[in-house]
Design a protein around this motif. Structure first.
Motif, PDB file in Angstrom:
ATOM      1  N   ASN A 294      -8.570  -3.669  -0.852  1.00 59.30           N
ATOM      2  CA  ASN A 294      -8.036  -3.285  -2.154  1.00 59.30           C
ATOM      3  C   ASN A 294      -6.812  -2.393  -1.953  1.00 59.30           C
ATOM      4  N   THR A 296      -6.479   0.740  -2.309  1.00 59.58           N
ATOM      5  CA  THR A 296      -6.803   1.972  -1.566  1.00 59.58           C
ATOM      6  C   THR A 296      -6.781   1.691  -0.061  1.00 59.58           C
ATOM      7  N   ASP A 297      -7.362   0.564   0.325  1.00 58.74           N
ATOM      8  CA  ASP A 297      -7.355   0.184   1.749  1.00 58.74           C
ATOM      9  C   ASP A 297      -5.917   0.049   2.240  1.00 58.74           C
ATOM     10  N   TYR A 317     -13.922  -3.920   8.280  1.00 61.49           N
ATOM     11  CA  TYR A 317     -13.632  -4.794   7.138  1.00 61.49           C
ATOM     12  C   TYR A 317     -14.190  -6.172   7.448  1.00 61.49           C
TER      13      TYR A 317
HETATM   14  C1  LIG Z   1     -11.699  -0.107  -1.973  1.00 67.06           C
HETATM   15  O1  LIG Z   1     -12.527  -0.667  -0.981  1.00 67.06           O
HETATM   16  C2  LIG Z   1     -13.189   0.300  -0.218  1.00 67.06           C
HETATM   17  C3  LIG Z   1     -13.939  -0.440   0.892  1.00 67.06           C
HETATM   18  O2  LIG Z   1     -13.036  -1.168   1.680  1.00 67.06           O
HETATM   19  C4  LIG Z   1     -14.151   1.086  -1.117  1.00 67.06           C
HETATM   20  O3  LIG Z   1     -14.799   2.086  -0.361  1.00 67.06           O
HETATM   21  C5  LIG Z   1     -13.343   1.686  -2.252  1.00 67.06           C
HETATM   22  O4  LIG Z   1     -14.248   2.286  -3.180  1.00 67.06           O
HETATM   23  C6  LIG Z   1     -12.513   0.676  -2.967  1.00 67.06           C
HETATM   24  N1  LIG Z   1     -11.622   1.336  -3.893  1.00 67.06           N
HETATM   25  C7  LIG Z   1     -11.447   0.931  -5.119  1.00 67.06           C
HETATM   26  C8  LIG Z   1     -10.476   1.733  -5.962  1.00 67.06           C
HETATM   27  O5  LIG Z   1     -12.035  -0.029  -5.582  1.00 67.06           O
END
Ligand SMILES: *[C@@H]1O[C@H](CO)[C@@H](O)[C@H](O)[C@H]1NC(C)=O
Length: 504
Positions: A294, A296-297, A317
């Protein structure tokens, strides 16, 4: 005379019985299906051919349209082969979704467990011309055309997780690995010159030398998207996914000795086994997996998740199974259904935007250009490329040009915009690929990890043997020295063994 003909027929019957595989008996099965009479022969304009025209001696040649048809067709039956991926083989079947992905993409074919999408797949040998033996050591192409309800989605993948390069300019490496321009012969000095000038090639090369360059057959071949696709769901949220295709029958590669033995027995080993397996009712199957990220990743890991020469740690991942890919049908005509099968990373569907990396951007243009050159600007009208599953009838402003033009847009307006009910676009929020800052390629950390933690002893041994065999054919000492140094940086032990092997 009669006895002589009889003898020939007997020999033919014996030969057929001895090799009664589906591939060897295709023409016999054709006759069984069609019966004794094949229909009235015609010319290309439909004129029924008289028997006296099937014999051209002592007659006017120009007046024999059957003969003219044949002569002109012979002279024109070749089209340019692909510059890369020229040798190929195809299978047809379906993709079935086993995990709903509507939370990350609105792409119809990835929404709704159990949905099946017809597909065409072409496997190719990246380097080499048509007729190259199937089992030469090198990268394989694994391209899929999904005939979805929203148009065709093409993926042009490799059988290894990474591409050699990320800068589209480095496609020059492909030339160096092919024939010398003067001799038209493979030139190990050129090939290894380019590898040593691009240390990042070593990642992809290592997979190839470790066995992936000689897969044991289509049933055992892997596929990887290399690109990290940008996806969008119904709410406009962005995710990214890399995709892998893992053979259900297990990954299996050949040792060079096995490969050259099989190549010598049958240069078309892979194509033959693939055809026979599918024709015998043994579908070939892959598990399709998504490695999902996503925003954030992405913010955490940076643009390296889009680097086509790198992989992203699948322990952190993991690849998640989302579907299966099944090949259960052979083409009924190779040229129509395989040679004309055109792939372009430009062909995407709503919910899949493509990938933000430069290599993708270049391929988007370059693959289209390649097929415009080979098949013409209307190549999407060729049956095998036509989006026949699309719920929207094809409705473009393309007109005229090199055939096929199909109905050519009929009597609808041919300019856009217009106020006479020509086709219009649907209204939605505009999505676009994110823009990323790409760094100079660097992947030696991953190459080192590959040798230290991923490859088996056998795979490392294959690397040593394959590299020694190739470097022994390199004439320029500085290139050999540099290559050995590179492998030593990748793995001290592997580099040393290569060095020792070269002294033997
Ligand atoms: C994005 O993915 C990570 C796991 O890869 C997860 O921990 C995180 O909550 C996610 N962030 C969002 C904003 O969905």
């Amino acid at each position: 005379m009669i006895a002589f003909v009889g003898l020939l027929l007997t020999t033919a019957a014996l030969t057929a019985a001895q090799v009664s595989t589906p591939a060897a008996t295709q023409i016999i099965r054709f006759q069984e299906a069609i019966g004794p009479f094949g229909g009235q022969l015609t010319t290309s304009s439909g004129m029924p051919v008289e028997q006296c025209q099937t014999y051209s001696l002592d007659k006017s040649i120009m007046a024999n349209d059957f003969l003219m048809d044949n002569l002109f067709n012979f002279a024109r039956e070749r089209i340019p082969e692909r510059t890369v991926h020229a040798p190929g083989m195809c299978g047809y079947g379906y993709f079935e979704l086993t995990r709903d992905l509507s939370h990350i993409t609105k792409a119809d074919y990835l929404n709704g467990v159990g949905k099946k999408t017809p597909i065409a797949v072409r496997f190719s040998i990246t380097l080499g011309s048509k007729g190259t033996p199937d089992l030469v050591l090198g990268a394989r192409g694994f391209s899929i055309k999904y005939y979805t309800r929203e148009g065709n989605f093409d993926m042009a993948m490799f059988n290894i997780p990474v591409s050699s390069f990320k800068d589209p300019l480095d496609a020059h490496g492909t030339r160096a690995s092919r024939n010398n321009p003067a001799t038209n012969l493979p030139d190990p000095d050129m090939a290894w010159d380019t590898i040593t000038l691009h240390p990042e090639f070593l990642h992809a090369m290592s997979f190839l030398f470790a066995g992936y360059g000689q897969p044991a057959g289509i049933r055992h071949i892997t596929g990887f998207s290399a690109h990290n696709y940008q996806l969008e769901n119904k709410c406009g949220e962005t995710h990214f996914a890399k995709m892998s295709f893992i053979p259900v029958a297990g990954i299996k590669n050949l040792d060079p000795a096995e490969a050259s033995k099989l190549n010598a027995e049958n240069p078309h080993y892979m194509a033959t086994t693939m055809y026979n397996e599918i024709a015998s009712g043994n579908p070939i199957e892959w598990t399709v997996n998504f490695q999902i990220f996503n925003m954030t990743d992405y913010k955490k890991l940076g643009a390296q998740i889009f680097d086509t020469t790198r992989t992203v740690d699948d322990k952190k991942y993991p690849y998640i199974p989302v579907g299966k890919l099944v090949l259960d049908r052979n083409p009924t005509n190779f040229f129509a259904q395989c040679e004309q099968l055109a792939f372009c990373p430009c062909r995407v569907v709503p919910g899949i935007l493509g990938a933000p990396d430069k290599l993708y951007e270049a391929r988007r243009m370059n693959y289209r250009d390649a097929q415009n050159y080979r098949l013409g600007g209307n190549h999407n009208n060729i049956p095998v490329n036509y989006p026949y599953m699309s719920v929207n009838p094809l409705n473009t402003y393309n007109r005229d040009g090199v055939p096929p033009v199909l109905d050519n847009g009929g009597d609808a307006p041919n300019y856009f915009p217009n106020s006479f009910s020509g086709p219009t676009a649907y209204d939605t929020q505009c999505s676009r690929l994110i823009s990323i800052e790409e760094e100079k390629p660097y992947n030696m950390d991953l190459v080192q990890n590959l040798y230290a933690n991923v490859f088996t002893e056998h795979e490392k041994e294959l690397v040593v043997n394959n590299v020694v065999a190739q470097l022994k054919r390199v004439n320029v000492p500085r290139v050999v020295v540099k290559a050995v140094e590179l492998f030593k940086i990748a793995n001290e032990e592997v580099g040393r063994k290569i060095e020792e092997g070269l002294k033997k």
